[in-house]
Write a protein that holds these residues in place. Structure first.
Motif, PDB file in Angstrom:
ATOM      1  N   THR A 135       8.599   7.478   8.072  1.00  0.00           N
ATOM      2  CA  THR A 135       7.929   7.132   9.334  1.00  0.00           C
ATOM      3  C   THR A 135       6.989   5.961   9.144  1.00  0.00           C
ATOM      4  O   THR A 135       6.967   5.010   9.939  1.00  0.00           O
ATOM      5  N   ASP A 136       6.190   5.991   8.058  1.00  0.00           N
ATOM      6  CA  ASP A 136       5.268   4.880   7.795  1.00  0.00           C
ATOM      7  C   ASP A 136       6.018   3.584   7.499  1.00  0.00           C
ATOM      8  O   ASP A 136       5.626   2.495   7.971  1.00  0.00           O
ATOM      9  N   VAL A 137       7.108   3.692   6.746  1.00  0.00           N
ATOM     10  CA  VAL A 137       7.864   2.493   6.384  1.00  0.00           C
ATOM     11  C   VAL A 137       8.483   1.845   7.628  1.00  0.00           C
ATOM     12  O   VAL A 137       8.397   0.628   7.830  1.00  0.00           O
ATOM     13  N   THR A 138       9.138   2.670   8.460  1.00  0.00           N
ATOM     14  CA  THR A 138       9.762   2.109   9.667  1.00  0.00           C
ATOM     15  C   THR A 138       8.725   1.609  10.666  1.00  0.00           C
ATOM     16  O   THR A 138       9.001   0.667  11.431  1.00  0.00           O
TER      17      THR A 138
ATOM     18  N   LEU B 284      17.970   9.893   9.894  1.00  0.00           N
ATOM     19  CA  LEU B 284      18.513  11.134   9.338  1.00  0.00           C
ATOM     20  C   LEU B 284      17.405  11.958   8.693  1.00  0.00           C
ATOM     21  O   LEU B 284      17.361  13.185   8.834  1.00  0.00           O
ATOM     22  N   VAL B 285      16.491  11.294   7.968  1.00  0.00           N
ATOM     23  CA  VAL B 285      15.394  12.021   7.313  1.00  0.00           C
ATOM     24  C   VAL B 285      14.446  12.608   8.353  1.00  0.00           C
ATOM     25  O   VAL B 285      14.000  13.750   8.242  1.00  0.00           O
ATOM     26  N   LYS B 286      14.119  11.857   9.417  1.00  0.00           N
ATOM     27  CA  LYS B 286      13.127  12.303  10.391  1.00  0.00           C
ATOM     28  C   LYS B 286      13.671  13.352  11.347  1.00  0.00           C
ATOM     29  O   LYS B 286      12.953  14.265  11.753  1.00  0.00           O
ATOM     30  N   PHE B 287      15.000  13.228  11.697  1.00  0.00           N
ATOM     31  CA  PHE B 287      15.508  14.089  12.764  1.00  0.00           C
ATOM     32  C   PHE B 287      16.581  15.079  12.294  1.00  0.00           C
ATOM     33  O   PHE B 287      16.840  16.055  12.989  1.00  0.00           O
TER      34      PHE B 287
ATOM     35  N   GLU C  29       0.830  -1.207   0.000  1.00  0.00           N
ATOM     36  CA  GLU C  29       0.000   0.000   0.000  1.00  0.00           C
ATOM     37  C   GLU C  29       0.864   1.257   0.000  1.00  0.00           C
ATOM     38  O   GLU C  29       0.557   2.234  -0.705  1.00  0.00           O
ATOM     39  N   ILE C  30       1.978   1.248   0.762  1.00  0.00           N
ATOM     40  CA  ILE C  30       2.877   2.405   0.764  1.00  0.00           C
ATOM     41  C   ILE C  30       3.495   2.601  -0.613  1.00  0.00           C
ATOM     42  O   ILE C  30       3.605   3.734  -1.113  1.00  0.00           O
ATOM     43  N   ALA C  31       3.892   1.486  -1.249  1.00  0.00           N
ATOM     44  CA  ALA C  31       4.490   1.590  -2.585  1.00  0.00           C
ATOM     45  C   ALA C  31       3.487   2.140  -3.591  1.00  0.00           C
ATOM     46  O   ALA C  31       3.847   2.942  -4.467  1.00  0.00           O
ATOM     47  N   ALA C  32       2.251   1.734  -3.476  1.00  0.00           N
ATOM     48  CA  ALA C  32       1.239   2.213  -4.425  1.00  0.00           C
ATOM     49  C   ALA C  32       0.942   3.689  -4.229  1.00  0.00           C
ATOM     50  O   ALA C  32       0.598   4.384  -5.196  1.00  0.00           O
TER      51      ALA C  32
ATOM     52  N   VAL D 155      18.736   0.894   6.795  1.00  0.00           N
ATOM     53  CA  VAL D 155      17.388   1.463   6.663  1.00  0.00           C
ATOM     54  C   VAL D 155      17.076   2.387   7.832  1.00  0.00           C
ATOM     55  O   VAL D 155      16.613   3.514   7.660  1.00  0.00           O
ATOM     56  N   PHE D 156      17.347   1.915   9.061  1.00  0.00           N
ATOM     57  CA  PHE D 156      17.019   2.715  10.258  1.00  0.00           C
ATOM     58  C   PHE D 156      17.851   3.999  10.301  1.00  0.00           C
ATOM     59  O   PHE D 156      17.349   5.061  10.663  1.00  0.00           O
ATOM     60  N   ASN D 157      19.185   3.886   9.938  1.00  0.00           N
ATOM     61  CA  ASN D 157      20.027   5.073   9.994  1.00  0.00           C
ATOM     62  C   ASN D 157      19.552   6.124   9.008  1.00  0.00           C
ATOM     63  O   ASN D 157      19.489   7.324   9.333  1.00  0.00           O
ATOM     64  N   THR D 158      19.206   5.701   7.788  1.00  0.00           N
ATOM     65  CA  THR D 158      18.722   6.660   6.793  1.00  0.00           C
ATOM     66  C   THR D 158      17.398   7.277   7.235  1.00  0.00           C
ATOM     67  O   THR D 158      17.181   8.492   7.111  1.00  0.00           O
ATOM     68  N   ALA D 159      16.498   6.440   7.769  1.00  0.00           N
ATOM     69  CA  ALA D 159      15.204   6.955   8.217  1.00  0.00           C
ATOM     70  C   ALA D 159      15.369   7.947   9.364  1.00  0.00           C
ATOM     71  O   ALA D 159      14.684   8.980   9.419  1.00  0.00           O
TER      72      ALA D 159
END
Length: 347
Positions: A217-220, A268-271, A201-204, A262-266
């Motif tokens: 945020t949704d992916v993690t 960086l994007v969020k914070f 659903e996220i990909a779509a 994945v977590f490190n990149t997420a």
């Protein structure tokens, strides 16, 4: 000489005037039976224009002990250039005795006059015990049956049983409403299938995200939920460092390395307001999908699903309960009334 003539004339007029005033009393029946009536009359003869005051008795007041005055009335007649005024009192008595009505005071022209006394005899009723033999008491009479008296009671009784029948029927409907439901077994998604469906659903909807922060945020969150269910960790409440530390030994090192990236990149994007390209967004989404596939465990689950009541169903059940309560109250009230009427008819 003229002075003496005037005095003599006045004395003669006074004597003549006094002679014209007469006050008498009488009864039309000097003997009455107990409870009978006699008319006691006071008659006054006086010149015209003379003011007369008779004794006044309120209704039921006694003129003497045990002799009551029932009513009063008056009549007037002209006699010899004067007036004859009569006050009539209707009397009754309840004790057999001889009595004398005392002289009554009558005020005539400002002067008090007294009537004479009047005798009155009250006699008891003689009972002939020879001719009037006492009758034996009557037998107990059987009251005839009357449909006009019993029909309303019977109809009310039928109505009571009808209302109770309706209340019982509604109660059975209410009880069977839930017992009549058939539980069904339904297959629910496993945590693996749920994670795959959420990632799809996220990909779509990837292009609908206006900010990368929301996307990551949704992916993690999907990844954290999967780890919590798959590895029994409280990943939703743990930091990235705690999750990676707990995952060591639970899965392959290559999978842990993918998770770390994945977590490190997420983070960086969020914070840190870090931004990635569209290709990077797809890459990290594929990485999470690969991790879910590599740690997949087949565990289809079947659960018993009870049908839930909707708002209308709940409201209908409340209405049915209220109607049943009202029917019971009305039925009990009518039943008590019917019982009292039956008791009154049988007594």
């Amino acid at each position: 000489m003229r002075k003496y003539i005037v005095i003599i004339t006045l004395l003669v007029l006074a004597v003549v005037s006094h002679a014209q005033v007469q006050v008498t009393a009488s009864v039309d029946s000097s003997r009455i039976l107990i409870g009978g009536r006699s008319h006691y009359s006071i008659t006054v003869c006086a010149p015209k224009g003379t003011r007369i005051s008779f004794p006044e008795y309120a209704r039921k007041k006694e003129i003497l002990p045990n002799v009551e005055v029932l009513s009063e009335e008056s009549d007037t007649a002209e006699v010899n250039n004067g007036l004859k005024i009569r006050r009539i009192y209707t009397l009754t008595a309840w004790d057999a005795k001889r009595c004398t009505i005392p002289a009554q005071k009558v005020v005539v022209g400002g002067t008090t006059k007294m009537t004479g006394t009047v005798a009155l005899e009250i006699q008891s009723v003689a009972v002939d015990t020879v001719k009037n033999m006492p009758m034996p008491p009557d037998d107990v009479q059987k009251v005839p049956f009357s449909w006009s008296e019993w029909l309303p009671v019977i109809l009310l009784a039928v109505l009571v049983f009808l209302l109770l029948g309706i209340a019982f029927y509604l109660y059975m409907v209410l009880r069977n409403k839930k017992s009549g439901w058939t539980p069904k077994k339904a297959r629910v998604l496993s945590f693996y299938e749920q994670a795959k469906a959420d990632l799809a659903e996220i990909a779509a909807n990837k292009n609908s995200y206006s900010e990368q922060k929301t996307y990551y945020t949704d992916v993690t969150n999907v990844l954290r939920t999967y780890i919590s269910q798959r590895f029994k960790l409280n990943a939703l409440e743990m930091t990235t460092h705690e999750i990676l530390g707990s995952m060591s030994g639970l899965c392959e090192e290559t999978d842990v390395a993918e998770l770390q990236e994945v977590f490190n990149t997420a983070d960086l994007v969020k914070f840190a307001k870090y931004s990635t390209s569209v290709n990077d967004m797809d890459f990290y989404l594929d990485s999470i999908t690969h991790f879910v596939d590599s740690t997949k465990v087949d565990n289809p689950v079947e659960v018993v699903v009870e049908p839930l009541e909707d708002v209308k169903e709940t409201r209908l059940r409340k209405i049915l309960k209220l109607v049943i309560g009202l029917l019971v109250v009305v039925s009990v009230t009518l039943l008590v009334y019917v019982a009292s009427e039956v008791y009154a008819l049988l007594m």
